[in-house]
Motif scaffolding. Structure first.
Motif, PDB file in Angstrom:
ATOM      1  N   VAL A 134      37.303  31.586  45.881  1.00 35.56           N
ATOM      2  CA  VAL A 134      38.834  32.048  46.055  1.00 35.56           C
ATOM      3  C   VAL A 134      39.251  31.710  47.557  1.00 35.56           C
ATOM      4  N   LEU A 135      38.199  32.216  47.809  1.00 36.57           N
ATOM      5  CA  LEU A 135      38.863  31.572  49.594  1.00 36.57           C
ATOM      6  C   LEU A 135      38.306  30.406  50.740  1.00 36.57           C
TER       7      LEU A 135
ATOM      8  N   ASN B  45      43.837  38.391  50.088  1.00 36.68           N
ATOM      9  CA  ASN B  45      44.977  39.434  49.290  1.00 36.68           C
ATOM     10  C   ASN B  45      44.523  40.363  48.404  1.00 36.68           C
ATOM     11  N   SER B  46      45.767  40.797  47.726  1.00 34.57           N
ATOM     12  CA  SER B  46      44.571  42.219  46.603  1.00 34.57           C
ATOM     13  C   SER B  46      44.967  40.595  45.278  1.00 34.57           C
ATOM     14  N   VAL B  47      45.884  39.904  45.130  1.00 32.49           N
ATOM     15  CA  VAL B  47      45.287  38.547  43.889  1.00 32.49           C
ATOM     16  C   VAL B  47      44.595  38.231  43.681  1.00 32.49           C
ATOM     17  N   ASP B  48      43.755  37.930  45.720  1.00 30.11           N
ATOM     18  CA  ASP B  48      42.215  37.296  45.623  1.00 30.11           C
ATOM     19  C   ASP B  48      41.310  38.296  45.000  1.00 30.11           C
ATOM     20  N   ARG B  49      41.686  39.453  45.600  1.00 27.95           N
ATOM     21  CA  ARG B  49      40.573  40.279  45.268  1.00 27.95           C
ATOM     22  C   ARG B  49      40.702  41.071  43.897  1.00 27.95           C
ATOM     23  N   ALA B  50      41.236  40.749  42.916  1.00 28.64           N
ATOM     24  CA  ALA B  50      41.165  41.226  41.813  1.00 28.64           C
ATOM     25  C   ALA B  50      40.852  39.209  41.278  1.00 28.64           C
ATOM     26  N   GLU B  51      40.948  38.607  42.399  1.00 28.70           N
ATOM     27  CA  GLU B  51      40.690  37.674  41.525  1.00 28.70           C
ATOM     28  C   GLU B  51      38.870  37.035  41.146  1.00 28.70           C
TER      29      GLU B  51
ATOM     30  N   SER C 298      37.597  49.832  40.569  1.00 27.88           N
ATOM     31  CA  SER C 298      38.245  49.578  42.061  1.00 27.88           C
ATOM     32  C   SER C 298      37.714  50.669  42.581  1.00 27.88           C
TER      33      SER C 298
ATOM     34  N   VAL D 122      37.013  40.331  41.963  1.00 26.59           N
ATOM     35  CA  VAL D 122      36.281  41.222  40.826  1.00 26.59           C
ATOM     36  C   VAL D 122      36.327  40.291  39.458  1.00 26.59           C
ATOM     37  N   MET D 123      37.007  39.680  38.837  1.00 24.75           N
ATOM     38  CA  MET D 123      37.227  39.274  37.510  1.00 24.75           C
ATOM     39  C   MET D 123      36.439  37.823  37.157  1.00 24.75           C
ATOM     40  N   LEU D 124      35.824  37.357  38.621  1.00 21.13           N
ATOM     41  CA  LEU D 124      35.114  36.224  37.826  1.00 21.13           C
ATOM     42  C   LEU D 124      33.557  36.988  38.174  1.00 21.13           C
TER      43      LEU D 124
END
Lengths: 85, 420
Positions: free
Chosen positions: A20-21, A41-47, A66, A49-51
């Motif tokens: 992601v990064l 950022n928060s989109v990256d963090r969610a991604e 969370s 977690v989901m992966l």
């Protein structure tokens, strides 16, 4: 918790962070690193977690993951959820 | 069976905006991953603009196309907002007055964060379907404004400031709902709704916002999946990839929608990244277009997405559009409808994109001045005259010359006038 399983989940999260990064790829990731400090950022963090959830075939509500403060806590939470705790 | 849906709709994105990248640089926020957020501009509500002016300015062009007889069949007015100006009196009372609606009209307000607009639409749809007053129409107005103050303090309730100010916008969507669904014919009974208590984002003080943006994002993603699964349970055979020609998402900012769509494609269709990107561009991106002008419109956001798709999609043959609405707190819904060539022709008459393009761009100094001036119209203001200089008019070259503006608050009563 088995040390080996925990280490596997840590390695999985690390590879997701690299995916992601791309800017941090190859950098050492420590348990007390915060995803925000790594540039997520928060989109990256969610991604990230989901992966990890998908790789572990975790069928839980995402909101249950969370509130974790750093990489180590995310790994702990994933370990606990993947072992029904 | 009675047909039902949106007979006419319009979106109003205000009269001024700021460039989001400029704002983030002004606030010294990290812009290294800015492109990923799919943000461009955000609407700034001026002191002379409030949820009433936004709502009226969205709805009036629709009413101007109606005959007196048609206008008098509007028997239900639902205002949908999380930006209320009074605990008791609804925004709808002012909308009713300034839109010149028939007094034999049921008027009330609904609140459920950004889900409010969908809640209002579905109630209007059920009113029409019930046929208790055959031929009656309903007017649904989703209107929201963020004035910008953030409540901080407390360890757990920390907003991600980097996203909140740049993404929060303002705007309104107005929809005439009837049994002549020329713009968007609802698929009756095809509704997946889902909700539970969660403390993601909220407005616990009159002009402030608080919350946990990570929790909000995860809850949005959970709800996107759960509402779709419930929709599919009710409409067997539904396929996320092939059943919908376009998808209209509630759009806090474009990057969040892109992430949600990517997750859905990966999880439900085992799709690979290389296939998801073109699918996103084809089915989802047209719906993000207007949000890139306004920022998060809140209650009106999913309808702004729907309007973007109808304005910019291809409707040579009728197309089915899936809609995902999410409101913090939370309640969410996945529903759908069909758009034909007639619908896209009808919507385009209102020139939404032209109106958005005609707004005035504020410099950072002007923006800061607006934030300070907005302090004079905080919730609970008893008396204030809005100085004409505060109107950062001109309103551009939109087709409607007249717009409603707030002129004065006198003993709590809001007094408006039409400005050329």
């Amino acid at each position: 918790m088995t040390e080996q399983r925990h280490a596997e989940i840590f390695a999985l999260v690390r590879s997701n962070i690299y995916e992601v990064l791309p800017d941090v790829e190859g950098r050492e990731i420590k348990s007390d690193d915060r995803l925000t400090d790594l540039g997520a950022n928060s989109v990256d963090r969610a991604e990230i977690v989901m992966l990890a959830m998908e790789a572990l075939s975790l069928h839980i509500q995402r909101v249950e993951l969370s509130g974790v403060k750093n990489v180590g806590e995310l790994v702990d939470a994933l370990y606990a959820k993947s072992h029904g705790q | 069976m009675t047909l039902v849906g949106i007979e006419a709709m319009n979106v109003f994105g205000g009269s001024a905006y700021v460039d989001v990248r400029e704002l983030m640089e002004h606030r010294q926020l990290d812009t290294s991953r800015f492109e990923q957020l799919l943000m461009s501009r955000k609407t700034v509500a001026l002191p002379c603009e409030d949820p009433v002016t936004f709502g009226v300015n969205a709805a009036r062009p629709i009413l101007d196309t109606l005959s007196d007889a048609e206008r008098n069949r509007i028997e239900l007015l639902i205002s949908c907002t999380e930006s209320g100006i009074d605990f008791g009196k609804s925004v709808g009372s002012y909308l009713h007055e300034w839109l010149g609606l028939n007094r034999n009209c049921r008027t009330f307000e609904v609140k459920n964060a950004c889900y409010a607009g969908t809640a209002g639409l579905q109630m209007a749809v059920n009113f029409v379907l019930s046929q208790v007053s055959p031929g009656a129409k309903a007017l649904v107005v989703a209107t929201d404004v963020s004035r910008y103050t953030v409540d901080d303090g407390g360890d757990s309730l920390t907003m991600d400031w980097a996203f909140v100010e740049p993404s929060s916008g303002a705007g309104a969507a107005a929809m005439l709902v009837s049994e002549i669904p020329e713009v968007f014919q609802l698929d009756v009974g095809a509704n997946g709704y889902y909700g539970y208590e969660v403390m993601d984002t909220c407005r616990p003080t009159p002009d402030g916002e608080a919350g946990d943006s990570d929790l909000g994002l995860l809850s949005y993603l959970d709800c996107c999946e759960q509402t779709f699964l419930e929709y599919r349970r009710r409409v067997p055979g539904t396929d996320y990839h092939t059943s919908f020609d376009y998808l209209a998402f509630h759009t806090p900012f474009g990057g969040m929608v892109k992430g949600a769509h990517r997750t859905m494609m990966r999880k439900l269709k085992k799709a690979k990244a290389a296939d998801i990107e073109p699918d996103f561009e084809r089915r989802v991106l047209p719906g993000i277009r207007y949000a890139q002008h306004t920022g998060n419109m809140m209650g009106g956001s999913v309808f702004s997405s729907l309007a973007g798709i109808i304005d910019h999609g291809s409707f040579d043959t009728p197309k089915r559009i899936g809609c995902f609405s999410y409101g913090s707190g939370c309640c969410a819904e996945f529903y759908s409808g069909v758009v034909s060539r007639t619908g896209s022709d009808r919507l385009r008459r209102f020139g939404i994109e032209e109106q958005l393009g005609a707004r005035r761009r504020l410099t950072m100094d002007q923006y800061e001045a607006v934030l300070r001036a907005n302090d004079s119209v905080r919730f609970g203001t008893r008396n204030v005259k809005i100085e004409p200089a505060d109107e950062v008019a001109p309103f551009g070259s939109g087709r409607r010359l007249e717009r409603l503006v707030l002129e004065e608050i006198r003993e709590f009563h809001r007094e408006y006038r039409w400005a050329a």
